[in-house]
Design a protein around this motif. Structure first.
Motif, PDB file in Angstrom:
ATOM      1  N   ILE A   3      31.317 -44.083 -18.440  1.00 19.42           N
ATOM      2  CA  ILE A   3      30.088 -43.704 -19.836  1.00 19.42           C
ATOM      3  C   ILE A   3      30.381 -44.338 -21.177  1.00 19.42           C
ATOM      4  O   ILE A   3      29.852 -44.664 -21.690  1.00 19.42           O
ATOM      5  CB  ILE A   3      30.228 -42.175 -19.853  1.00 19.42           C
ATOM      6  CG1 ILE A   3      28.512 -41.814 -20.514  1.00 19.42           C
ATOM      7  CG2 ILE A   3      31.320 -41.629 -19.884  1.00 19.42           C
ATOM      8  CD1 ILE A   3      27.698 -42.414 -19.968  1.00 19.42           C
ATOM      9  N   ASP A   4      32.013 -44.447 -21.351  1.00 25.65           N
ATOM     10  CA  ASP A   4      32.099 -44.712 -22.886  1.00 25.65           C
ATOM     11  C   ASP A   4      31.618 -46.534 -22.818  1.00 25.65           C
ATOM     12  O   ASP A   4      31.225 -46.468 -24.018  1.00 25.65           O
ATOM     13  CB  ASP A   4      33.708 -44.534 -22.973  1.00 25.65           C
ATOM     14  CG  ASP A   4      34.078 -43.670 -22.976  1.00 25.65           C
ATOM     15  OD1 ASP A   4      32.501 -42.171 -23.372  1.00 25.65           O
ATOM     16  OD2 ASP A   4      35.456 -42.777 -22.374  1.00 25.65           O
ATOM     17  N   GLY A   5      31.802 -46.735 -21.353  1.00 19.71           N
ATOM     18  CA  GLY A   5      30.825 -49.152 -21.895  1.00 19.71           C
ATOM     19  C   GLY A   5      29.224 -48.784 -22.004  1.00 19.71           C
ATOM     20  O   GLY A   5      29.059 -49.429 -22.742  1.00 19.71           O
ATOM     21  N   VAL A  38      34.384 -35.902 -17.813  1.00 25.28           N
ATOM     22  CA  VAL A  38      32.243 -36.978 -17.610  1.00 25.28           C
ATOM     23  C   VAL A  38      32.348 -37.456 -17.894  1.00 25.28           C
ATOM     24  O   VAL A  38      33.125 -37.991 -18.600  1.00 25.28           O
ATOM     25  CB  VAL A  38      32.175 -35.130 -18.299  1.00 25.28           C
ATOM     26  CG1 VAL A  38      30.353 -35.429 -18.535  1.00 25.28           C
ATOM     27  CG2 VAL A  38      32.109 -33.760 -17.648  1.00 25.28           C
ATOM     28  N   GLY A  39      31.564 -38.442 -16.644  1.00 24.76           N
ATOM     29  CA  GLY A  39      31.412 -39.767 -17.093  1.00 24.76           C
ATOM     30  C   GLY A  39      32.340 -41.085 -16.622  1.00 24.76           C
ATOM     31  O   GLY A  39      31.918 -42.069 -16.706  1.00 24.76           O
ATOM     32  N   HIS A  40      32.496 -40.414 -15.966  1.00 28.35           N
ATOM     33  CA  HIS A  40      34.123 -41.305 -15.615  1.00 28.35           C
ATOM     34  C   HIS A  40      34.392 -41.108 -13.646  1.00 28.35           C
ATOM     35  O   HIS A  40      34.263 -40.076 -13.262  1.00 28.35           O
ATOM     36  CB  HIS A  40      35.295 -41.172 -15.960  1.00 28.35           C
ATOM     37  CG  HIS A  40      35.933 -41.244 -17.215  1.00 28.35           C
ATOM     38  ND1 HIS A  40      35.094 -40.116 -18.018  1.00 28.35           N
ATOM     39  CD2 HIS A  40      35.175 -42.418 -18.123  1.00 28.35           C
ATOM     40  CE1 HIS A  40      35.168 -40.751 -19.824  1.00 28.35           C
ATOM     41  NE2 HIS A  40      35.283 -42.557 -19.816  1.00 28.35           N
ATOM     42  N   LEU A  44      25.572 -39.623 -28.631  1.00 28.29           N
ATOM     43  CA  LEU A  44      25.662 -40.705 -27.173  1.00 28.29           C
ATOM     44  C   LEU A  44      27.080 -40.388 -26.841  1.00 28.29           C
ATOM     45  O   LEU A  44      27.197 -40.786 -25.482  1.00 28.29           O
ATOM     46  CB  LEU A  44      26.005 -42.675 -27.353  1.00 28.29           C
ATOM     47  CG  LEU A  44      23.377 -42.769 -27.586  1.00 28.29           C
ATOM     48  CD1 LEU A  44      24.471 -44.220 -27.575  1.00 28.29           C
ATOM     49  CD2 LEU A  44      22.739 -42.287 -26.932  1.00 28.29           C
ATOM     50  N   ARG A  45      26.667 -39.522 -27.253  1.00 32.39           N
ATOM     51  CA  ARG A  45      28.213 -39.028 -26.028  1.00 32.39           C
ATOM     52  C   ARG A  45      28.029 -37.265 -25.176  1.00 32.39           C
ATOM     53  O   ARG A  45      27.566 -36.633 -26.078  1.00 32.39           O
ATOM     54  CB  ARG A  45      29.214 -38.289 -27.353  1.00 32.39           C
ATOM     55  CG  ARG A  45      31.172 -38.019 -26.731  1.00 32.39           C
ATOM     56  CD  ARG A  45      31.678 -37.135 -27.717  1.00 32.39           C
ATOM     57  NE  ARG A  45      32.227 -38.113 -28.902  1.00 32.39           N
ATOM     58  CZ  ARG A  45      33.176 -39.015 -28.385  1.00 32.39           C
ATOM     59  NH1 ARG A  45      34.022 -38.823 -27.488  1.00 32.39           N
ATOM     60  NH2 ARG A  45      33.766 -40.107 -29.446  1.00 32.39           N
ATOM     61  N   ARG A  88      24.953 -48.302 -28.390  1.00 33.96           N
ATOM     62  CA  ARG A  88      25.009 -47.959 -29.286  1.00 33.96           C
ATOM     63  C   ARG A  88      25.105 -49.315 -30.248  1.00 33.96           C
ATOM     64  O   ARG A  88      24.365 -49.272 -31.300  1.00 33.96           O
ATOM     65  CB  ARG A  88      26.234 -47.084 -29.404  1.00 33.96           C
ATOM     66  CG  ARG A  88      27.255 -47.458 -29.844  1.00 33.96           C
ATOM     67  CD  ARG A  88      28.443 -46.918 -29.667  1.00 33.96           C
ATOM     68  NE  ARG A  88      28.280 -46.059 -29.757  1.00 33.96           N
ATOM     69  CZ  ARG A  88      28.724 -44.907 -28.810  1.00 33.96           C
ATOM     70  NH1 ARG A  88      29.690 -46.226 -27.880  1.00 33.96           N
ATOM     71  NH2 ARG A  88      29.148 -43.837 -28.319  1.00 33.96           N
ATOM     72  N   LEU A  89      25.582 -50.320 -30.171  1.00 31.10           N
ATOM     73  CA  LEU A  89      24.771 -51.355 -30.752  1.00 31.10           C
ATOM     74  C   LEU A  89      23.928 -51.585 -30.227  1.00 31.10           C
ATOM     75  O   LEU A  89      23.679 -53.192 -30.999  1.00 31.10           O
ATOM     76  CB  LEU A  89      25.700 -52.311 -30.122  1.00 31.10           C
ATOM     77  CG  LEU A  89      27.752 -52.616 -30.207  1.00 31.10           C
ATOM     78  CD1 LEU A  89      28.633 -53.551 -29.432  1.00 31.10           C
ATOM     79  CD2 LEU A  89      28.147 -51.946 -31.874  1.00 31.10           C
TER      80      LEU A  89
END
Length: 397
Positions: A209-211, A390-392, A227-228, A217-218
């Motif tokens: 999710i971080d990627g 969460v999200g991984h 977006l977190r 966001r860019l």
């Protein structure tokens, strides 16, 4: 300099009073809670809000339980809690309106349903909704991205806008100003629900999710804020305001399916996170709805805690008393003693710096569920924890 009255010494009212005094105005702040007024007279502030206590110490503000009649402007900052069906309870607002002198400019800063100002037919009313982020309220008031001021009386609107000094102002009518407030908070709720569902999908397909959010966001059309992923959204504004806007839409026969889905998604996220937490003795890191505040209103952490089966304790830097049957302890180390699992539910930055090996040694089975993405994954695993994030991909059970 103007004589300004503020009715309501809660989060919005106290920040409004302190910041208007800082801008050079003569301010009187009234509240029906006698004990709170006495504490404020002694410069005792219950709210955790950076810079607020300092402003109150620097400026002389009259705190009183008596309604402030002799003022040029009267800011209404009273609660408008949600009713059983999502409608806002305006009892406190109407009580204030009934007492305001005719030559006083009435300023509605409380979040009120669309059309409220129009219903106050006997006097000009200025709608001036607040956009204060908890943990950044003083900064947001003194250096706002914009100040929204709406009224059928344009001269009254300009006079209210001038109180803030040289800041960006949106001058409009009452109804538009009221809807701007609901629209902003509801859009943020939609964005958060979207990213929480995206995090769930990442767990299932093996994405990070971080990627994903970095790539989002860019894009200038999307932006970086909200977006977190997390355990769900809460607080004093988003849950109440989404329900109120849905009620307004329903009353106007408008099907607001997007917003309804965001609310349903948030309810699902709370249940989903609760299902990820397994153990007989559970320790929660964080209870407030966000870091930087002691606000527990509609906190997803508390909503999740209510769904857990087992013994639940918690540590939060801003909370020192037991809540809803949850034992609150004084340190993270005390929380870890004999626990089966620790769960990060609030994004307090100090949680990233905890002594993870020492915490692991105190636990029966070192398992950490990070719902906020704040802990250093490598250090946590090196300390002996099984990390569920969460999200991984490793968030799957």
């Amino acid at each position: 300099m103007h004589r300004i009255g503020v009715v309501g010494a809660g989060y919005v009212g106290l920040t409004t009073a302190a910041c208007l005094a800082h801008l050079g105005h003569d301010v009187v702040c009234a509240d029906v809670d006698e004990a709170k007024v006495e504490r404020l007279r002694r410069n005792e502030v219950d709210l955790v809000e950076p810079g607020l206590a300092e402003l109150l110490e620097q400026h002389e503000i009259e705190f009183t339980t008596v309604f402030p009649h002799e003022v040029d402007f009267l800011f209404v900052c009273v609660p408008t809690p949600a009713g059983e069906h999502g409608e806002a309870d305006l009892t406190a607002v109407h009580d204030v309106v009934a007492q305001v002198r005719e030559d006083t400019v009435l300023v509605l800063k409380s979040t009120v349903p669309v059309g409220t100002a129009q219903g106050i037919a006997h006097r000009p009313t200025v709608s001036n909704p607040e956009f204060l982020r908890e943990g950044h309220a003083v900064e947001d008031f003194l250096r706002p991205q914009r100040v929204v001021v709406g009224s059928a009386d344009r001269e009254a609107a300009r006079r209210v806008a001038a109180l803030y000094g040289d800041v960006p102002v949106v001058l409009t009518d009452n109804t538009t100003a009221e809807l701007i407030k609901y629209a902003c908070n509801s859009f943020l709720a939609v964005k958060l629900s979207f990213v929480n569902t995206l995090a769930e999908l990442c767990e299932q397909v093996g994405a990070d999710i971080d990627g994903v959010t970095e790539g989002m966001r860019l894009d200038e059309r999307i932006g970086a804020a909200f977006l977190r992923p997390g355990p769900g959204w809460g607080g004093s504004c988003l849950p109440k305001d989404t329900r109120a806007l849905l009620t307004t839409a329903r009353d106007q026969d408008v099907e607001f399916a997007t917003l309804r889905a965001a609310v349903d998604t948030n309810d699902h996220q709370v249940r989903r996170i609760a299902q990820m937490i397994e153990g007989d003795r559970i320790g929660l890191l964080g209870l407030t709805f966000k870091a930087g505040t002691n606000d527990l209103r509609d906190s997803p952490a508390l909503a999740i805690a209510r769904l857990l089966v087992g013994e639940v304790s918690a540590y939060d830097p801003a909370i020192s008393h037991d809540i809803d049957g949850i034992t609150v302890v004084g340190t993270p180390e005390e929380l870890a003693d004999g626990r089966d699992v620790l769960v990060v539910l609030t994004e307090w930055p100090e949680f990233a710096e905890l002594d993870w090996p020492a915490l692991a040694d105190r636990m029966t089975t070192p398992v950490l569920v990070d719902t906020r993405g704040v802990v250093p994954a490598a250090k946590v695993r090196e300390a002996g924890f099984r990390l569920v994030s969460v999200g991984h991909p490793d968030g799957r059970h």
